[in-house]
Design an enzyme around this catalytic site. Structure first.
Site, PDB file in Angstrom:
ATOM      1  N   HIS A  93      15.310   7.376   1.594  1.00 14.39           N
ATOM      2  CA  HIS A  93      14.683   7.234   2.908  1.00 14.39           C
ATOM      3  C   HIS A  93      15.052   5.922   3.582  1.00 14.39           C
ATOM      4  CE1 HIS A  93      11.798  10.291   1.055  1.00 14.39           C
ATOM      5  NE2 HIS A  93      12.657  10.913   1.825  1.00 14.39           N
ATOM      6  N   CYS A 139      25.097  -4.382  23.381  1.00 15.23           N
ATOM      7  CA  CYS A 139      24.760  -3.424  24.449  1.00 15.23           C
ATOM      8  C   CYS A 139      23.326  -3.552  24.944  1.00 15.23           C
ATOM      9  CB  CYS A 139      25.019  -2.000  23.982  1.00 15.23           C
ATOM     10  SG  CYS A 139      23.815  -1.387  22.772  1.00 15.23           S
ATOM     11  N   ASP A 152      11.128  -0.723   0.368  1.00 16.13           N
ATOM     12  CA  ASP A 152      10.738  -2.120   0.158  1.00 16.13           C
ATOM     13  C   ASP A 152      11.817  -2.967  -0.509  1.00 16.13           C
ATOM     14  OD1 ASP A 152      10.567  -1.381  -2.608  1.00 16.13           O
ATOM     15  OD2 ASP A 152       8.466  -0.795  -2.319  1.00 16.13           O
ATOM     16  N   ASN A 189      11.377   4.727  -1.540  1.00 22.94           N
ATOM     17  CA  ASN A 189      10.808   3.487  -1.020  1.00 22.94           C
ATOM     18  C   ASN A 189      11.795   2.725  -0.144  1.00 22.94           C
ATOM     19  OD1 ASN A 189       8.492   4.078  -2.477  1.00 22.94           O
ATOM     20  ND2 ASN A 189       9.189   2.950  -4.266  1.00 22.94           N
ATOM     21  N   PRO A 218       0.823  -1.214   0.000  1.00 19.39           N
ATOM     22  CA  PRO A 218       0.000   0.000   0.000  1.00 19.39           C
ATOM     23  C   PRO A 218       0.852   1.258   0.000  1.00 19.39           C
ATOM     24  CG  PRO A 218       0.065  -0.953   2.204  1.00 19.39           C
ATOM     25  CD  PRO A 218       0.761  -1.932   1.290  1.00 19.39           C
ATOM     26  N   ASP A 219       0.306   2.320  -0.609  1.00 21.06           N
ATOM     27  CA  ASP A 219       0.971   3.602  -0.430  1.00 21.06           C
ATOM     28  C   ASP A 219       0.608   4.116   0.962  1.00 21.06           C
ATOM     29  OD1 ASP A 219      -1.589   4.609  -0.600  1.00 21.06           O
ATOM     30  OD2 ASP A 219      -1.305   5.596  -2.526  1.00 21.06           O
ATOM     31  N   PHE A 220       0.873   5.375   1.220  1.00 20.97           N
ATOM     32  CA  PHE A 220       0.735   5.832   2.599  1.00 20.97           C
ATOM     33  C   PHE A 220      -0.481   6.707   2.857  1.00 20.97           C
ATOM     34  CE2 PHE A 220       4.726   3.930   2.726  1.00 20.97           C
ATOM     35  CZ  PHE A 220       5.101   3.750   4.048  1.00 20.97           C
ATOM     36  N   ARG A 221      -0.935   7.482   1.881  1.00 23.75           N
ATOM     37  CA  ARG A 221      -1.973   8.449   2.197  1.00 23.75           C
ATOM     38  C   ARG A 221      -3.250   8.309   1.382  1.00 23.75           C
ATOM     39  NH1 ARG A 221      -1.056  12.047   5.980  1.00 23.75           N
ATOM     40  NH2 ARG A 221       1.070  12.506   6.620  1.00 23.75           N
TER      41      ARG A 221
END
Length: 381
Positions: free
Chosen positions: A187, A224, A170, A168, A94-97
């Protein structure tokens, strides 16, 4: 740009460069890479926006066929692709908006304070569970590259692709055959992961992260004990330094910019369209026209500065439709359609074959496990 401003215009896992404490050497490199070209960029942008300079018309006509003829002429040798979530939707991601179907519209089950929190670094450090639950649904390796991904691979194979800049995470560009030097993952990516502690920053592989995500364990650093996060850019984090150093080299050399599947709303990615020369044609393949000129936005780098319809339009072309349809239509005009369709068919068959072999191997390993042998022994007693 501060985080509050960035979030307002965000489309997906996209981040600007907010001020944060304890910036690393990588952050300094990023600032240097972007800063040393700032004056040249602003001078050029002011000139174009105010109409003080005009570019030469390179395309015979402002159509998809006009762009195809330009490539076929042999004058086009350095194509840059800028791509967003729209190139992966036909793969099932899916896209985001998008209303109703976008990722942000379907996060209610995670009880977030607001949808973007799932990709907000401070929220993640306190509540990592929602992100890793979502990661199981969207994890790379469960999807096949699209026609659009393979069209970009064809540009590479034909010696025309200078670089692909992707928003993207993905990794489908990699699956399609783009390698490290071909690709700027603006990104970030699931390909590697790092400990979130500034004092540690140990690196982990994609296989290591996948094993923990699908075992429903919260990934913790074995050195850590801090959280380990895939190297995708969250809100509140810097973009990779390589994004800034590469754009300085690439965009002045670009002779065709192809923009696909992105809203061009998020900075600094969106401003890349204004970094090509005045003569460089720009092709948008998208469901709607985007990145169009607005005086204030274009002047300060907050918009794409695209011009499809005015009397002054001379280089920008828009194909409205899905990215796959646009790439097939474009390939047809270039005489590549049959080759593209064969490439997609062959690569998808190869991926499916590997998946079958992997499942058979996992089934055999499961049947030979001590638990399975014990169960088999009890059944024969």
């Amino acid at each position: 740009m501060k985080l509050a401003t960035y979030t307002k215009v965000s489309e997906k896992v996209e981040a600007d460069r907010p001020d944060i404490e304890g910036q690393s050497d990588e952050s300094s490199d990023e600032a240097e890479a972007s800063g040393d070209t700032e004056m040249d960029f602003l001078r050029s942008l002011f000139s174009r926006t105010l109409g003080l300079s005009s570019g030469e018309k390179v395309l015979d006509e402002l159509t998809l066929d006009g762009v195809a003829q330009y490539i076929k002429s042999g004058k086009c040798k350095n194509i840059i692709c800028m791509v967003g979530a729209g190139i992966s939707t036909s793969a099932g991601i899916p896209d985001f908006r998008s209303p109703g179907t976008g990722l942000y519209a379907n996060l209610q089950k995670y009880n977030l304070p607001y949808p973007e929190a799932i990709f907000q670094i401070d929220y993640f450090k306190k509540h990592p569970e929602p992100f890793f639950a979502l990661a199981r649904e969207l994890y790379p390796g469960q999807f096949k590259p699209t026609v659009c991904h393979y069209f970009i691979k064809m540009l590479k194979d034909k010696g025309l692709l200078r670089r692909c800049y992707s928003q993207n995470i993905d990794t489908l560009e990699r699956v399609a055959g783009l390698e490290g030097e071909d690709l700027i993952e603006a990104h970030g990516t699931f390909h590697t992961s790092h400990c979130v502690s500034f004092l540690c920053r140990k690196e982990f592989s994609m296989d290591w992260m996948k094993e923990r995500i699908f075992s429903e364990d919260i990934p913790k650093c074995d050195s850590c004990g801090s959280l380990v996060k895939p190297d995708i850019v969250f809100f509140g984090e810097n973009l990779p330094a390589r994004f800034f150093t590469s754009m300085k080299m690439d965009f002045p050399q670009c002779d065709l910019l192809i923009i696909m599947g992105t809203s061009l709303q998020v900075q600094p990615f969106a401003s890349l369209v204004s970094r090509v020369s005045n003569n460089c044609p720009r092709l948008l393949i998208n469901m709607e026209k985007t990145g169009q000129s607005e005086f204030g936005g274009g002047l300060f780098g907050l918009g794409g500065g695209m011009d499809f319809d005015s009397d002054k339009a001379y280089r920008d072309v828009a194909y409205l439709g899905t990215c796959d349809d646009g790439c097939l239509a474009f390939a047809d005009l270039l005489g590549w359609k049959a080759e593209l369709e064969e490439l997609v068919k062959r690569e998808h068959a190869l991926i499916e074959s590997k998946d079958v072999k992997k499942k058979d191997k996992e089934a055999n390993q499961s049947s030979q496990s001590p638990q399975a042998e014990s169960a088999k022994s009890k059944k024969t007693e």
